[in-house]
Structures are given as C-alpha cells and as structure tokens.
Design a protein around this motif. Structure first.
Motif, PDB file in Angstrom:
ATOM      1  N   TYR A  19     -29.984  -1.864 -38.287  1.00  0.00           N
ATOM      2  CA  TYR A  19     -31.157  -2.004 -39.153  1.00  0.00           C
ATOM      3  C   TYR A  19     -32.168  -0.898 -38.850  1.00  0.00           C
ATOM      4  O   TYR A  19     -32.721  -0.294 -39.762  1.00  0.00           O
ATOM      5  N   MET A  22     -30.935   2.299 -40.354  1.00  0.00           N
ATOM      6  CA  MET A  22     -31.056   2.235 -41.801  1.00  0.00           C
ATOM      7  C   MET A  22     -32.521   2.386 -42.223  1.00  0.00           C
ATOM      8  O   MET A  22     -32.843   3.107 -43.168  1.00  0.00           O
ATOM      9  N   THR A  93     -28.635   3.790 -52.810  1.00  0.00           N
ATOM     10  CA  THR A  93     -27.731   2.787 -53.365  1.00  0.00           C
ATOM     11  C   THR A  93     -27.153   1.923 -52.240  1.00  0.00           C
ATOM     12  O   THR A  93     -27.065   2.352 -51.083  1.00  0.00           O
ATOM     13  N   ARG A  94     -26.784   0.727 -52.613  1.00  0.00           N
ATOM     14  CA  ARG A  94     -26.164  -0.173 -51.637  1.00  0.00           C
ATOM     15  C   ARG A  94     -24.923   0.479 -51.029  1.00  0.00           C
ATOM     16  O   ARG A  94     -24.702   0.414 -49.818  1.00  0.00           O
ATOM     17  N   GLU A  95     -24.127   1.124 -51.867  1.00  0.00           N
ATOM     18  CA  GLU A  95     -22.902   1.766 -51.390  1.00  0.00           C
ATOM     19  C   GLU A  95     -23.204   2.869 -50.381  1.00  0.00           C
ATOM     20  O   GLU A  95     -22.510   3.008 -49.370  1.00  0.00           O
ATOM     21  N   PHE A  97     -25.821   3.170 -48.390  1.00  0.00           N
ATOM     22  CA  PHE A  97     -26.268   2.597 -47.125  1.00  0.00           C
ATOM     23  C   PHE A  97     -25.143   1.877 -46.394  1.00  0.00           C
ATOM     24  O   PHE A  97     -24.994   2.029 -45.187  1.00  0.00           O
ATOM     25  N   GLU A  98     -24.344   1.109 -47.128  1.00  0.00           N
ATOM     26  CA  GLU A  98     -23.259   0.388 -46.462  1.00  0.00           C
ATOM     27  C   GLU A  98     -22.208   1.335 -45.897  1.00  0.00           C
ATOM     28  O   GLU A  98     -21.605   1.035 -44.871  1.00  0.00           O
ATOM     29  N   SER A  99     -22.000   2.487 -46.528  1.00  0.00           N
ATOM     30  CA  SER A  99     -21.033   3.439 -45.986  1.00  0.00           C
ATOM     31  C   SER A  99     -21.524   4.033 -44.670  1.00  0.00           C
ATOM     32  O   SER A  99     -20.724   4.400 -43.817  1.00  0.00           O
ATOM     33  N   GLU A 103     -22.949  -3.614 -43.720  1.00  0.00           N
ATOM     34  CA  GLU A 103     -23.808  -4.590 -44.392  1.00  0.00           C
ATOM     35  C   GLU A 103     -24.810  -5.095 -43.361  1.00  0.00           C
ATOM     36  O   GLU A 103     -24.495  -5.928 -42.522  1.00  0.00           O
ATOM     37  N   ASP A 106     -28.811  -9.511 -45.729  1.00  0.00           N
ATOM     38  CA  ASP A 106     -28.563 -10.148 -47.016  1.00  0.00           C
ATOM     39  C   ASP A 106     -29.801  -9.974 -47.894  1.00  0.00           C
ATOM     40  O   ASP A 106     -30.774 -10.715 -47.758  1.00  0.00           O
ATOM     41  N   GLY A 107     -29.760  -9.012 -48.783  1.00  0.00           N
ATOM     42  CA  GLY A 107     -30.901  -8.706 -49.636  1.00  0.00           C
ATOM     43  C   GLY A 107     -31.270  -9.807 -50.621  1.00  0.00           C
ATOM     44  O   GLY A 107     -32.389  -9.832 -51.121  1.00  0.00           O
ATOM     45  N   LYS A 108     -30.359 -10.731 -50.873  1.00  0.00           N
ATOM     46  CA  LYS A 108     -30.664 -11.832 -51.800  1.00  0.00           C
ATOM     47  C   LYS A 108     -31.743 -12.746 -51.238  1.00  0.00           C
ATOM     48  O   LYS A 108     -32.403 -13.457 -51.982  1.00  0.00           O
TER      49      LYS A 108
END
Length: 121
Positions: A19, A22, A93-95, A97-99, A103, A106-108
């Motif tokens: 985190y 990121m 993009t999520r992709e 950052f995840e690359s 993960e 949980d952004g939800k």
C-alpha cells in the motif's frame, strides 16, 4: 480557498508495504495533476467505538486496518480538473496498479468525498 478530497479505505495488514509503495506512485500522479499536498495515514491509535467507528464505516475484518487519507487542491476547480486528469491517466488504471503492486485493497468499501475547509492554520 483550498479544497480537500478525503477517504478511508480498509487495507489488509499484510499489505502495508505494498500500500505504501502504491500510495507513493499515486501521490506523484496526483501532484503532477495539480494536487498541492496529500497524506496517507495508517491506523495507529484508532479506537473501536460502541456504535460506530472507522472500522465499521468500511467493514474492516480482523485482518485489515484503516487508512485515512486526504489530498489538498488549490481550489475546487483545480480539484475537478485534476481529478478528471488523474482518472484519465493510464498509470492510474486498476490494471496498471495491480500489475505493479497486486490487489492492495478492496476499493468497493472505500468511503470518500470532497470537502470545503472551514478552519485552516
């Protein structure tokens, strides 16, 4: 007058370093698009309340903690333009950052909003 975006998000305790990495990457992008300051703060002395608290607000599990963050913009117009530019930036993009970081959270369950300062020093 400045404008502040704030959010809280649940993050697995095991993901603290990912985190942080990121958040460093995202901070550079937000700054590039006009943010004048930001803070990412890992929960340290956050009590569990009787009726509500930070943990319940984002449905934290025992394996997670809360990150409390804010981004400072020169004004709301700069925030609106800067946020739009950040969200359109392919590095955000999520992709993307995840690359790099996996993960991380949980952004939800993120709680966020924009705020007009009442008192500053």
């Amino acid at each position: 007058m400045s404008y502040v975006d704030g959010y809280i998000v649940p993050v697995p305790k095991a993901n603290k370093e990912n985190y942080r990495r990121m958040a460093e990457a995202a901070a550079a992008i937000f700054t590039e698009h006009g943010a004048t300051g930001l803070m990412e703060a890992w929960a340290d002395d956050v009590p569990h309340g009787q009726w509500t608290d930070f943990y319940r607000a984002v449905q934290c599990t025992d394996e997670e903690t809360v990150v409390f963050s804010w981004i400072i913009w020169p004004d709301k117009a700069a925030r609106d333009a800067g946020s739009a530019a950040v969200m359109a930036d392919p590095r955000m993009t999520r992709e993307a950052f995840e690359s790099q970081f996996g993960e991380v959270f949980d952004g939800k369950r993120m709680v966020y909003g924009g705020f007009m300062p009442l008192v500053t020093r």
